[in-house]
Each structure stands twice: as C-alpha cells, then as structure tokens.
Design a protein around this motif. Structure first.
Motif, PDB file in Angstrom:
ATOM      1  N   LYS A 142      42.868  40.152  52.927  1.00  0.00           N
ATOM      2  CA  LYS A 142      42.800  38.690  52.799  1.00  0.00           C
ATOM      3  C   LYS A 142      41.396  38.238  53.172  1.00  0.00           C
ATOM      4  N   VAL A 143      41.015  37.117  52.642  1.00  0.00           N
ATOM      5  CA  VAL A 143      39.685  36.564  52.928  1.00  0.00           C
ATOM      6  C   VAL A 143      39.724  35.949  54.321  1.00  0.00           C
ATOM      7  N   ILE A 144      38.973  36.537  55.235  1.00  0.00           N
ATOM      8  CA  ILE A 144      38.918  36.050  56.610  1.00  0.00           C
ATOM      9  C   ILE A 144      37.610  35.319  56.878  1.00  0.00           C
ATOM     10  N   GLU A 145      36.550  35.731  56.187  1.00  0.00           N
ATOM     11  CA  GLU A 145      35.233  35.108  56.354  1.00  0.00           C
ATOM     12  C   GLU A 145      34.824  34.463  55.033  1.00  0.00           C
ATOM     13  N   PRO A 146      35.341  33.249  54.737  1.00  0.00           N
ATOM     14  CA  PRO A 146      35.117  32.645  53.418  1.00  0.00           C
ATOM     15  C   PRO A 146      33.656  32.365  53.065  1.00  0.00           C
ATOM     16  N   ASP A 147      32.780  32.247  54.034  1.00  0.00           N
ATOM     17  CA  ASP A 147      31.360  32.062  53.718  1.00  0.00           C
ATOM     18  C   ASP A 147      30.708  33.366  53.253  1.00  0.00           C
ATOM     19  N   TYR A 148      31.309  34.483  53.620  1.00  0.00           N
ATOM     20  CA  TYR A 148      30.734  35.786  53.299  1.00  0.00           C
ATOM     21  C   TYR A 148      31.486  36.540  52.208  1.00  0.00           C
ATOM     22  N   CYS A 149      32.723  36.129  51.926  1.00  0.00           N
ATOM     23  CA  CYS A 149      33.512  36.811  50.907  1.00  0.00           C
ATOM     24  C   CYS A 149      34.440  35.811  50.228  1.00  0.00           C
ATOM     25  N   ASP A 150      34.404  35.784  48.903  1.00  0.00           N
ATOM     26  CA  ASP A 150      35.225  34.842  48.137  1.00  0.00           C
ATOM     27  C   ASP A 150      36.589  35.412  47.758  1.00  0.00           C
ATOM     28  N   ALA A 151      36.701  36.742  47.615  1.00  0.00           N
ATOM     29  CA  ALA A 151      37.961  37.355  47.167  1.00  0.00           C
ATOM     30  C   ALA A 151      37.931  38.851  47.426  1.00  0.00           C
ATOM     31  N   TRP A 152      39.116  39.441  47.559  1.00  0.00           N
ATOM     32  CA  TRP A 152      39.289  40.894  47.622  1.00  0.00           C
ATOM     33  C   TRP A 152      40.176  41.310  46.465  1.00  0.00           C
ATOM     34  N   GLU A 153      39.773  42.364  45.761  1.00  0.00           N
ATOM     35  CA  GLU A 153      40.560  42.859  44.633  1.00  0.00           C
ATOM     36  C   GLU A 153      40.485  44.374  44.562  1.00  0.00           C
ATOM     37  N   PHE A 154      41.584  44.994  44.116  1.00  0.00           N
ATOM     38  CA  PHE A 154      41.565  46.415  43.802  1.00  0.00           C
ATOM     39  C   PHE A 154      41.132  46.539  42.347  1.00  0.00           C
ATOM     40  N   MET A 155      40.042  47.282  42.117  1.00  0.00           N
ATOM     41  CA  MET A 155      39.479  47.426  40.773  1.00  0.00           C
ATOM     42  C   MET A 155      39.503  48.887  40.350  1.00  0.00           C
ATOM     43  N   PRO A 156      39.761  49.147  39.060  1.00  0.00           N
ATOM     44  CA  PRO A 156      39.795  50.531  38.579  1.00  0.00           C
ATOM     45  C   PRO A 156      38.446  51.233  38.763  1.00  0.00           C
ATOM     46  N   LEU A 157      38.484  52.426  39.323  1.00  0.00           N
ATOM     47  CA  LEU A 157      37.256  53.195  39.522  1.00  0.00           C
ATOM     48  C   LEU A 157      36.530  53.493  38.217  1.00  0.00           C
ATOM     49  N   ASP A 158      37.269  53.547  37.113  1.00  0.00           N
ATOM     50  CA  ASP A 158      36.632  53.858  35.829  1.00  0.00           C
ATOM     51  C   ASP A 158      36.268  52.603  35.030  1.00  0.00           C
ATOM     52  N   ASP A 159      36.406  51.428  35.643  1.00  0.00           N
ATOM     53  CA  ASP A 159      36.058  50.182  34.958  1.00  0.00           C
ATOM     54  C   ASP A 159      35.577  49.153  35.984  1.00  0.00           C
ATOM     55  N   LEU A 160      34.501  49.484  36.679  1.00  0.00           N
ATOM     56  CA  LEU A 160      33.975  48.619  37.736  1.00  0.00           C
ATOM     57  C   LEU A 160      33.070  47.538  37.149  1.00  0.00           C
ATOM     58  N   PRO A 161      32.962  46.397  37.838  1.00  0.00           N
ATOM     59  CA  PRO A 161      32.082  45.343  37.338  1.00  0.00           C
ATOM     60  C   PRO A 161      30.613  45.789  37.367  1.00  0.00           C
ATOM     61  N   ALA A 162      29.829  45.212  36.490  1.00  0.00           N
ATOM     62  CA  ALA A 162      28.396  45.545  36.421  1.00  0.00           C
ATOM     63  C   ALA A 162      27.645  45.032  37.636  1.00  0.00           C
ATOM     64  N   ASN A 163      28.145  43.959  38.239  1.00  0.00           N
ATOM     65  CA  ASN A 163      27.443  43.323  39.358  1.00  0.00           C
ATOM     66  C   ASN A 163      27.933  43.870  40.705  1.00  0.00           C
ATOM     67  N   LEU A 164      27.770  45.182  40.917  1.00  0.00           N
ATOM     68  CA  LEU A 164      28.124  45.806  42.193  1.00  0.00           C
ATOM     69  C   LEU A 164      27.031  45.541  43.216  1.00  0.00           C
ATOM     70  N   PHE A 165      27.436  45.391  44.467  1.00  0.00           N
ATOM     71  CA  PHE A 165      26.503  45.220  45.573  1.00  0.00           C
ATOM     72  C   PHE A 165      25.685  46.498  45.714  1.00  0.00           C
ATOM     73  N   ILE A 166      24.365  46.364  45.773  1.00  0.00           N
ATOM     74  CA  ILE A 166      23.465  47.507  45.781  1.00  0.00           C
ATOM     75  C   ILE A 166      23.765  48.477  46.924  1.00  0.00           C
ATOM     76  N   GLY A 167      24.219  47.980  48.054  1.00  0.00           N
ATOM     77  CA  GLY A 167      24.541  48.848  49.186  1.00  0.00           C
ATOM     78  C   GLY A 167      25.802  49.674  48.984  1.00  0.00           C
TER      79      GLY A 167
END
Length: 139
Positions: free
Chosen positions: A96-121
């Motif tokens: 669940k989103v506990i720190e709304p200023d730092y995170c807008d959402a949590w989602e389980f995403m398929p490892l073989d279809d990840l978004p292009a905008n991944l956090f560099i870290g």
C-alpha cells in the motif's frame, strides 16, 4: 576529497512471474519512474535490517525471510550508488502507498513486459533477477 560511493538496498518481491514496482512520486529522485522498494543503508544498520526497514516504511510489507540476490557496481547515472538486492521469499501484508509524496502506486508487473520508464537504480537489480546473475559489473 573525491566522490563517495553510496549503498542502496532494494527488496525484490516476486509473484507468479511478476515483480513489485512502485511509481516514484514528486519528491522522489527521478519521479515518474517505476522502481523497487528500497533506499539507503543508515549508520549502524546492516543490509538485511535496511531492506526490511525500507520495505515496511514504503509498502507496509513485513519481510519474514529474505536472501541476498545481487550486488551491482556503482554507476555515475545512479548518483554513484552500489545496489544490493534481496529476494524477499516470505512476507506478510499487501503493498500500500504509505509515503504518497514519494510513491504514487504499487503494482505487480510481468518480468517479461516491464515499463520503459524504470528507475535507473532498479534497472540492474531487476536485470540480475531476470537473468539469474548475482553480480553485475558496470560495463
């Protein structure tokens, strides 16, 4: 005095070939990107303690069992951070989103279809999990 290497920890939670990612909020470094739960190791804190603390602070999930999954070399584009990824194999709670200023959402995403905008870290940590490699050298 030269630059210093920082140590970050990241929690890897997998479920049915999906990985938990958070959409980084407006006060986070690189907002609008998707990354793993995690953060910095604090003084007098071990790596396992740090990843368990960050996971709980960011998602409300309590890590019950985890193992070292990977270590990445520091990269200039990650603000000179070395990342240590832990696979959390047993946990309690749902994200669940506990720190709304730092995170807008949590989602389980398929490892073989990840978004292009991944956090560099998180890129190398996710790649190491997907490719089953425990150490990624900065090439």
């Amino acid at each position: 005095m030269g630059a210093f290497i920082r140590v970050g920890v990241q929690a890897i939670i997998l479920s049915e070939s999906k990985i938990l990612l958070g959409l980084r909020g407006k006060k986070a470094f690189k907002p609008g990107t998707w990354g793993l739960p995690g953060g910095h190791v604090e003084l007098d804190e071990g790596l396992r303690e740090a990843v368990a603390r960050e996971l709980k602070e960011e998602t409300g999930i309590v890590a019950k069992k985890m193992q070292l999954a990977c270590v990445t070399d520091p990269r200039r584009d990650t603000n000179h951070h070395m990342q240590v990824g832990f696979l959390v194999s047993e946990h309690s709670g749902e994200p669940k989103v506990i720190e709304p200023d730092y995170c807008d959402a949590w989602e389980f995403m398929p490892l073989d279809d990840l978004p292009a905008n991944l956090f560099i870290g998180s890129v190398d940590v996710i790649r190491s999990v997907r490719d089953e490699v425990s150490y990624l050298k900065n090439d």
